[in-house]
Design an enzyme around this catalytic site. Structure first.
Site, PDB file in Angstrom:
ATOM      1  N   ASP A 145      14.388  79.273  67.453  1.00 32.02           N
ATOM      2  CA  ASP A 145      12.982  79.657  67.252  1.00 32.02           C
ATOM      3  C   ASP A 145      12.619  81.051  67.771  1.00 32.02           C
ATOM      4  O   ASP A 145      11.597  81.601  67.373  1.00 32.02           O
ATOM      5  CB  ASP A 145      12.058  78.638  67.932  1.00 32.02           C
ATOM      6  CG  ASP A 145      12.207  77.244  67.359  1.00 32.02           C
ATOM      7  OD1 ASP A 145      12.729  77.127  66.238  1.00 32.02           O
ATOM      8  OD2 ASP A 145      11.810  76.280  68.028  1.00 32.02           O
ATOM      9  N   ARG A 156      15.280  82.141  44.815  1.00 31.76           N
ATOM     10  CA  ARG A 156      14.681  83.172  43.961  1.00 31.76           C
ATOM     11  C   ARG A 156      15.137  83.026  42.505  1.00 31.76           C
ATOM     12  O   ARG A 156      14.370  83.280  41.574  1.00 31.76           O
ATOM     13  CB  ARG A 156      15.007  84.569  44.496  1.00 31.76           C
ATOM     14  CG  ARG A 156      14.146  85.638  43.850  1.00 31.76           C
ATOM     15  CD  ARG A 156      14.260  86.950  44.558  1.00 31.76           C
ATOM     16  NE  ARG A 156      13.590  87.006  45.832  1.00 31.76           N
ATOM     17  CZ  ARG A 156      12.270  87.087  45.994  1.00 31.76           C
ATOM     18  NH1 ARG A 156      11.467  87.071  44.960  1.00 31.76           N
ATOM     19  NH2 ARG A 156      11.747  87.171  47.197  1.00 31.76           N
ATOM     20  N   ARG A 200       7.501  80.567  39.097  1.00 31.59           N
ATOM     21  CA  ARG A 200       6.755  79.697  40.013  1.00 31.59           C
ATOM     22  C   ARG A 200       6.471  80.366  41.346  1.00 31.59           C
ATOM     23  O   ARG A 200       7.122  81.341  41.728  1.00 31.59           O
ATOM     24  CB  ARG A 200       7.575  78.430  40.287  1.00 31.59           C
ATOM     25  CG  ARG A 200       7.464  77.426  39.175  1.00 31.59           C
ATOM     26  CD  ARG A 200       8.415  76.270  39.399  1.00 31.59           C
ATOM     27  NE  ARG A 200       8.170  75.219  38.410  1.00 31.59           N
ATOM     28  CZ  ARG A 200       9.074  74.329  38.048  1.00 31.59           C
ATOM     29  NH1 ARG A 200      10.289  74.360  38.573  1.00 31.59           N
ATOM     30  NH2 ARG A 200       8.774  73.411  37.158  1.00 31.59           N
ATOM     31  N   ALA A 255      10.872  88.379  50.575  1.00 35.20           N
ATOM     32  CA  ALA A 255       9.834  87.431  50.133  1.00 35.20           C
ATOM     33  C   ALA A 255       8.502  88.165  49.972  1.00 35.20           C
ATOM     34  O   ALA A 255       8.291  89.233  50.543  1.00 35.20           O
ATOM     35  CB  ALA A 255       9.703  86.295  51.142  1.00 35.20           C
ATOM     36  N   ASN A 282       6.100  87.703  38.184  1.00 32.33           N
ATOM     37  CA  ASN A 282       5.823  86.386  37.627  1.00 32.33           C
ATOM     38  C   ASN A 282       6.108  85.268  38.610  1.00 32.33           C
ATOM     39  O   ASN A 282       5.618  84.168  38.465  1.00 32.33           O
ATOM     40  CB  ASN A 282       6.655  86.173  36.367  1.00 32.33           C
ATOM     41  CG  ASN A 282       6.163  87.079  35.267  1.00 32.33           C
ATOM     42  OD1 ASN A 282       4.962  87.293  35.141  1.00 32.33           O
ATOM     43  ND2 ASN A 282       7.086  87.640  34.512  1.00 32.33           N
TER      44      ASN A 282
HETATM   45  O1  F6P Z   1      15.227  73.798  67.855  1.00 31.31           O
HETATM   46  C1  F6P Z   1      13.862  74.004  67.829  1.00 31.31           C
HETATM   47  C2  F6P Z   1      13.310  73.324  66.665  1.00 31.31           C
HETATM   48  O2  F6P Z   1      14.170  73.692  65.655  1.00 31.31           O
HETATM   49  C3  F6P Z   1      11.884  73.573  66.227  1.00 31.31           C
HETATM   50  O3  F6P Z   1      11.668  74.682  65.426  1.00 31.31           O
HETATM   51  C4  F6P Z   1      11.564  72.292  65.492  1.00 31.31           C
HETATM   52  O4  F6P Z   1      10.195  72.093  65.522  1.00 31.31           O
HETATM   53  C5  F6P Z   1      12.288  71.283  66.305  1.00 31.31           C
HETATM   54  O5  F6P Z   1      13.400  71.938  66.852  1.00 31.31           O
HETATM   55  C6  F6P Z   1      12.775  70.048  65.572  1.00 31.31           C
HETATM   56  O6  F6P Z   1      13.385  69.233  66.530  1.00 31.31           O
HETATM   57  P1  F6P Z   1      14.073  67.837  66.273  1.00 31.31           P
HETATM   58  O7  F6P Z   1      15.457  68.104  65.798  1.00 31.31           O
HETATM   59  O8  F6P Z   1      14.092  67.181  67.611  1.00 31.31           O
HETATM   60  O9  F6P Z   1      13.267  67.129  65.257  1.00 31.31           O
END
Ligand code: F6P
Length: 326
Positions: free
Chosen positions: A131, A158, A166, A190, A218
């Site tokens: 993250d 893409r 879309r 993106a 498009n």
């Molecule tokens: O590793 C962090 C994370 O990937 C977050 O972005 C996500 O919200 C969470 O883990 C999902 O965790 P879990 O695998 O416990 O559902």
């Protein structure tokens, strides 16, 4: 420092590519400097259940290229309780572990801080999460690999988006942080990124559509950070159906795909540097810090600063997405 003989290492929370490279670097640097190393399996859960194994130099052979974590990981509710941490401390003592390296994200570092202050244990944390939502460091282990996975997935999407003309909402992880969405959008070209950091300031969806984001195109791909408040990509697609029915919208949720795969060279190098630095931090008498990287330099970040997700989103990057998508 003089009392540290044995160092324990664990991975906790969501796994991230590069965790194995970090385990390898911690283990080998520690052995190189004459410490004994023990691996704790399944994060804090392994401390509570006493699932602890000896680590040799060979225990970490041939793992630098592997995603996931050989020590396994878990989210451990019991460790959030004083009773759980007491059990963890007793098992740590029984295993002869004097200091701990915790590789994980904000929840894991928060737990490390509580444990360290309750039992006066030297703990060093390494930022391990896709993250990138930790303070005091430019990057976390796994972030670059996840970005590359997102980029490759969007490259594929893409093809179909443009064939069918879309609008695609592609949801990426981030635990309410927009780094993966924003930099994923730049890397994949993106049309837009919708990030939680801007949520209170502006209706990003309305702005996007009212600005005529498809003037010369498009199809369009919008990267959306997961966000329980807005419902993420699904929530946005539902809004499009109601408010902007002229668009044929589709949703792709990349989900846990983003957490897997072989780490990129950047993540392997980052994890190796941080792993070495963790052991050197103990040798310098540091404790209760996360090792971060700022402008390529390794830095010690107090836990309280690391878990405060305050890096903020780089607004010039949002502008960049807009400019490059005309
Ligand atoms: O590793 C962090 C994370 O990937 C977050 O972005 C996500 O919200 C969470 O883990 C999902 O965790 P879990 O695998 O416990 O559902």
């Amino acid at each position: 420092m003089e009392q540290i003989k044995c160092i324990g290492v664990l991975t906790s929370g969501g796994d991230a590519p590069g965790m194995n490279a970090a385990i390898r670097a911690v283990t080998r640097t520690a052995i190189y400097h004459g410490f004994t190393v023990k691996g704790i399996r399944r994060g804090y859960k392994g401390l509570i259940t006493g699932d602890i194994v000896g680590m040799e130099s060979q225990s970490v052979s041939n793992i630098i290229q592997l995603g996931g974590t050989i020590l396994k990981s878990a989210r451990c509710k019991e460790f959030c309780t004083p009773e759980g941490r007491k059990l963890a401390y007793e098992n740590m003592q029984a295993a002869g572990i004097d200091a701990l390296v915790v590789i994980g994200g904000d929840g894991s570092i928060k737990g490390a801080g509580e444990f360290a202050s309750e039992y006066n244990i030297p703990v060093v944390a390494l930022p391990g999460t896709i993250d990138n939502d930790l303070g005091g460091t430019d990057a976390t282990i796994g972030y670059d690999s996840a970005l590359n996975t997102i980029m490759e997935a969007v490259d594929k999407l893409r093809d179909t988006a443009s064939s069918h003309e879309r609008l695609f909402f592609v949801e990426v992880m981030g635990h309410t942080a927009g780094y993966l969405a924003l930099n994923g959008a730049i890397a994949s070209g993106a049309e837009a990124a919708i990030v939680p950091e801007m949520e209170t300031e502006v209706d990003q969806l309305a702005e996007l559509i009212n600005n005529g984001f498809r003037k010369s195109k498009n199809s369009a791909i919008v990267l959306v950070a997961e966000n329980p408040k807005t419902g993420g990509a699904i929530g946005l697609a539902e809004r499009v159906k109601k408010e902007f029915p002229q668009y044929d919208a589709r949703v792709t949720i990349l989900g846990h795909l983003q957490r897997g795969g072989s780490p990129t060279s950047l993540d392997r190098i980052l994890a190796s540097r941080l792993g070495e630095a963790a052991i050197e931090a103990f040798m310098e008498g540091q404790r209760n810090v996360m090792i971060g990287v700022r402008n390529s330099q390794l830095v010690y970040v107090p836990f309280s600063k690391a878990i405060r997700h305050n890096k903020g989103i780089n607004r010039t990057y949002l502008d960049l997405v807009k400019i490059l998508s005309i």
